[in-house]
Design an enzyme around this catalytic site. Structure first.
Site, PDB file in Angstrom:
ATOM      1  N   CYS A 134       0.839  -1.199   0.000  1.00  0.00           N
ATOM      2  CA  CYS A 134       0.000   0.000   0.000  1.00  0.00           C
ATOM      3  C   CYS A 134       0.878   1.254   0.000  1.00  0.00           C
ATOM      4  O   CYS A 134       1.710   1.431   0.884  1.00  0.00           O
ATOM      5  CB  CYS A 134      -0.920   0.016   1.212  1.00  0.00           C
ATOM      6  SG  CYS A 134      -1.981   1.486   1.293  1.00  0.00           S
TER       7      CYS A 134
ATOM      8  N   LYS B 103       1.459  -9.776  -0.341  1.00  0.00           N
ATOM      9  CA  LYS B 103       1.382  -8.939  -1.546  1.00  0.00           C
ATOM     10  C   LYS B 103       2.391  -7.806  -1.408  1.00  0.00           C
ATOM     11  O   LYS B 103       2.358  -7.065  -0.414  1.00  0.00           O
ATOM     12  CB  LYS B 103      -0.025  -8.374  -1.741  1.00  0.00           C
ATOM     13  CG  LYS B 103      -0.204  -7.643  -3.068  1.00  0.00           C
ATOM     14  CD  LYS B 103      -1.670  -7.256  -3.280  1.00  0.00           C
ATOM     15  CE  LYS B 103      -1.880  -6.677  -4.681  1.00  0.00           C
ATOM     16  NZ  LYS B 103      -1.286  -5.357  -4.848  1.00  0.00           N
TER      17      LYS B 103
ATOM     18  N   ASP C  47      -1.674  -3.666 -14.710  1.00  0.00           N
ATOM     19  CA  ASP C  47      -2.059  -3.327 -16.086  1.00  0.00           C
ATOM     20  C   ASP C  47      -2.682  -4.485 -16.847  1.00  0.00           C
ATOM     21  O   ASP C  47      -2.524  -4.578 -18.067  1.00  0.00           O
ATOM     22  CB  ASP C  47      -0.858  -2.805 -16.881  1.00  0.00           C
ATOM     23  CG  ASP C  47      -0.290  -1.519 -16.301  1.00  0.00           C
ATOM     24  OD1 ASP C  47      -0.980  -0.898 -15.479  1.00  0.00           O
ATOM     25  OD2 ASP C  47       0.843  -1.157 -16.658  1.00  0.00           O
TER      26      ASP C  47
END
Length: 738
Positions: free
Chosen positions: A440, A480, A581
């Site tokens: 984050c 992550k 993306d």
């Protein structure tokens, strides 16, 4: 009313009123315009409405720094971008000439604007005591959505009780809420919505018809007690999972909830932090010769500490087996937009794995209701992910026991993460895994030492993952991460190596791998945030490292050098997922084949077009019509009302989160009007017109048009409702009626 009606330009709130400009206003060209200048061409709102809301165009002034204008005239479209004839211009979506509007302007707004303000340097403490407090900085520090509630609400003592046997209100006559149900319905409750054929979505799901013809919610008696005062309403939450008991949340608030494993592990962890080798980031202070004498004593201490647990913690090899593969596209954890209704919509469209919004560990430990609401999942997320017959699953993997939903948390201290892991596995029975957020980029999270700040504290991160594995029962732990915190200084490769092989101290003491079952890498740095393109070449390098780890483990099976299974992740395999993306099935398949990742996580691509999962499943582009896209909006609204309620507050909450989603969805450019494929996530289109009026409306970047779309299904917004888009400083405030 059928969706075809909307496509023909008819407002369902007033069937005789058209969305087109009235005859008294000169007809203007309908254009999907990605800029905010107050002109008739830039949205589907009529020119008269714009002048009424904003004044004339001459009264509107906007800073040039907020907007980049690019001329894309027919003769200069490729020249201005340094491209020769026939080449695709970089950064600009290739719209067919017949769909390009007369006015040629383009907004190159990156997603930092939609995700939060850019990074601000930390402010130094001030000695100006007694002076006025400095105003909060940034675009999203105090977004105000107003309120959506009845003028006089119904008292809580009447809400969940039969009409003629209510509970006694502790405030009596001094209560500021209404006690007379009939009076509330007649005088204080706004008129029912006329959409959805006049049928409340909640009643349609959970209601019944009483003998006197009155529609009501089912009142069910709590099976755990015979106390008649424990009657509960079977509301929309009956289709949701992981709703924790009120008593458990109360115990958390009062610090009475027991976490024996986490307490024992954290106590042991405190003794380890005093050792110099655990305070360094992968560099042992002592030489190997000095450490050899400590190995035996360290093993003995480890066994002694393990004996202090009330019950033995689950080791990594005892975790439930999971699977990530080409047939399991992953919906990323999305702050704000990744709510339960949106995840439910994506699951219906083919998403195989989902995550909760990122939850902070400390509020979870403290029992905050708003944070625990993020752990709720819909029953469709508890179904197993689909597998193809050729799926290469690990040994002992049981697809019937698997499910789609996982929780993501953020923590800045090991004790918080460890304690949260035990609490989650105790109170939430429907969790596929617990994911630790280490990517984050938000300043508030980073400065607290959580999120991407852990990328620079790799020893702490490894310690957190090991601790969570020790107390999470059979629930696997995943991580992550991003490439690093700074541009051109990636650290993820080193971190991935540490997570799969263990740090230097772990290897010396024989602790082995951290036990992470899967690692997801977002191919951008924290400094990069959401700008530029994701670096899939770097993701491929990290995927190759994990592949070597998995192959090495396979080669050592049934040999004297086989690693201790207690130190390995479930099944001895670490899955690796790429993120960044992914906007089409083309992107998905290319990343699988070129980067060699196990699966791909989709984030903004799903916000812009949720049917990207359907495209991945079918292996082809889907040119969704405006009617089909509006039907998805209607479906989201239904799910929102079932989740948050169909009262005034529930309608307001549904409207707010619908608008948050539309702030991304408007960016979709139909593949039918593109000259070249594949579409690119980072491309921005020139001004373009839709193939019909509804398509133009859905493509408008004017948030007042988003309000108009919400009113098709939720009726007029409440007088006090406000909406402030993340990428704008001005907010919407509906004009008072009359």
């Amino acid at each position: 009313m059928s969706p075809e009606t909307y496509e023909n330009g008819i407002n369902p709130l007033d069937p005789v009123q058209s969305l087109k400009s009235p005859p008294s206003i000169p007809d203007v060209e309908r254009v999907a315009h990605p800029q905010n200048t107050i002109l008739a061409e830039d949205s589907a709102v009529t020119k008269a409405e714009k002048i009424e809301r904003h004044g004339g165009p001459d009264d509107f002034v906007e800073s040039e720094a907020k907007r980049i204008k690019v001329n894309v005239s027919a003769n200069e479209e490729t020249k201005g971008n340094g491209a020769t004839a026939g080449e695709r211009p970089k950064g600009i979506a290739p719209i067919k000439p017949e769909s390009v509007s007369v006015e040629k302007q383009i907004t190159l707004r990156d997603d930092d604007a939609a995700e939060g303000a850019a990074h601000e340097p930390a402010r130094q403490p001030s000695d100006n005591r007694g002076k006025r407090k400095e105003k909060s900085r940034g675009q999203n520090t105090s977004r105000n959505f107003g309120s959506s509630k009845d003028e006089v609400g119904l008292c809580g003592s009447r809400m969940t009780r039969p009409e003629f046997s209510p509970n006694e209100c502790q405030y009596g006559e001094k209560c500021r809420f209404e006690h007379d149900l009939r009076k509330y319905l007649k005088d204080w409750k706004r008129e029912d919505l006329t959409t959805f054929e006049g049928i409340c979505p909640i009643w349609k799901t959970n209601g019944r018809e009483a003998e006197d013809g009155r529609k009501e919610l089912i009142l069910t008696e709590n099976p755990e007690t015979n106390n008649p005062s424990k009657l509960e309403v079977k509301s929309a939450s009956s289709g949701t999972l992981n709703d924790i008991p009120v008593q458990a949340r109360t115990d958390l608030t009062k610090r009475k909830f027991k976490t024996p494993k986490a307490d024992a592990y954290n106590k042991w962890l405190d003794t380890q932090t005093q050792k110099p080798e655990d305070q360094t980031d992968g560099q042992a202070v002592k030489k190997n010769a000095d450490l050899e004498d400590d190995v035996d004593s360290q093993k003995q201490d480890r066994e002694d500490n393990r004996a202090r647990y009330i019950s033995p913690p689950f080791l990594p090899s005892e975790k439930r087996r999971v699977y990530f593969g080409p047939d399991t596209p992953v919906l990323a954890p999305l702050t704000t937009q990744g709510n339960l209704p949106f995840r439910r919509l994506c699951v219906n469209l083919g998403a195989q794995l989902t995550y909760s919004e990122m939850a902070m560990s400390l509020p979870l430990i403290q029992g905050q209701k708003s944070e625990w609401a993020l752990m709720r999942a819909h029953e469709t997320e508890a179904t197993p992910p689909s597998l193809s017959p050729s799926s290469a699953v690990v040994k002992d993997y049981d697809n019937a026991r698997d499910l789609k939903f996982g929780a993501q948390i953020a923590a800045n201290k090991p004790w918080q993460a460890v304690k949260t892991a035990e609490i989650l596995t105790t109170l939430c029975p429907h969790l596929r895994l617990i994911d630790l957020n280490c990517g984050c980029p938000i300043d508030l999270v980073y400065r607290a030492g959580a999120g991407s700040a852990l990328l620079d504290s790799q020893a702490k991160l490894e310690k957190i993952v090991r601790g969570m594995n020790a107390v999470s029962n059979d629930v696997p732990i995943t991580v992550k991460i991003r490439m690093g915190t700074k541009d051109n200084k990636p650290t993820a490769l080193k971190l991935v190596e540490r997570l799969v092989y263990g740090g230097e101290e772990a290897q010396i003491y024989g602790r082995g791998s951290s036990g992470a079952a899967a690692i997801t890498l977002h191919g951008r740095s924290r400094q990069q945030r959401y700008t530029k393109s994701a670096d899939w070449e770097y993701i491929a390098d990290c995927a190759a490292l994990i592949k070597r780890f998995n192959e090495k483990g396979d080669e050592l099976v049934d040999t004297v050098n086989e690693a201790d299974p207690r130190t390995q992740p479930a099944g001895g395999k670490v899955y690796f997922i790429g993120n960044g993306d992914c906007y089409s099935h083309d992107d998905y398949q290319r990343h699988l084949s070129e980067a060699k990742v196990d699966s791909v996580m989709v984030a903004r691509g799903a916000l812009i077009k949720p049917w990207v999962f359907e495209e991945i499943e079918k292996g082809q582009y889907l040119d969704k019509s405006a009617t089909e896209r509006l039907a998805l909006v209607e479906q989201y609204v239904r799910y929102g009302l079932e989740t948050w309620g169909s009262d005034e507050m529930g309608v307001g909450t549904t409207r707010r989160f619908l608008l948050e989603w539309l702030s991304f969805a408007y960016r979709y450019v139909p593949v039918g009007i593109l000259e070249h494929l594949p579409p690119r996530l980072q491309d921005r289109p020139p001004a373009w017109r839709g193939r019909n009026e509804l398509e133009t409306l859905l493509a408008s970047d004017n948030y007042k048009d988003w309000i108009k779309i919400s009113e098709m299904f939720l009726g007029p917004a409440h007088n006090n409702f406000r909406f402030e888009p993340k990428h704008k400083s001005n907010s919407y405030e509906i004009e008072a009626e009359g």
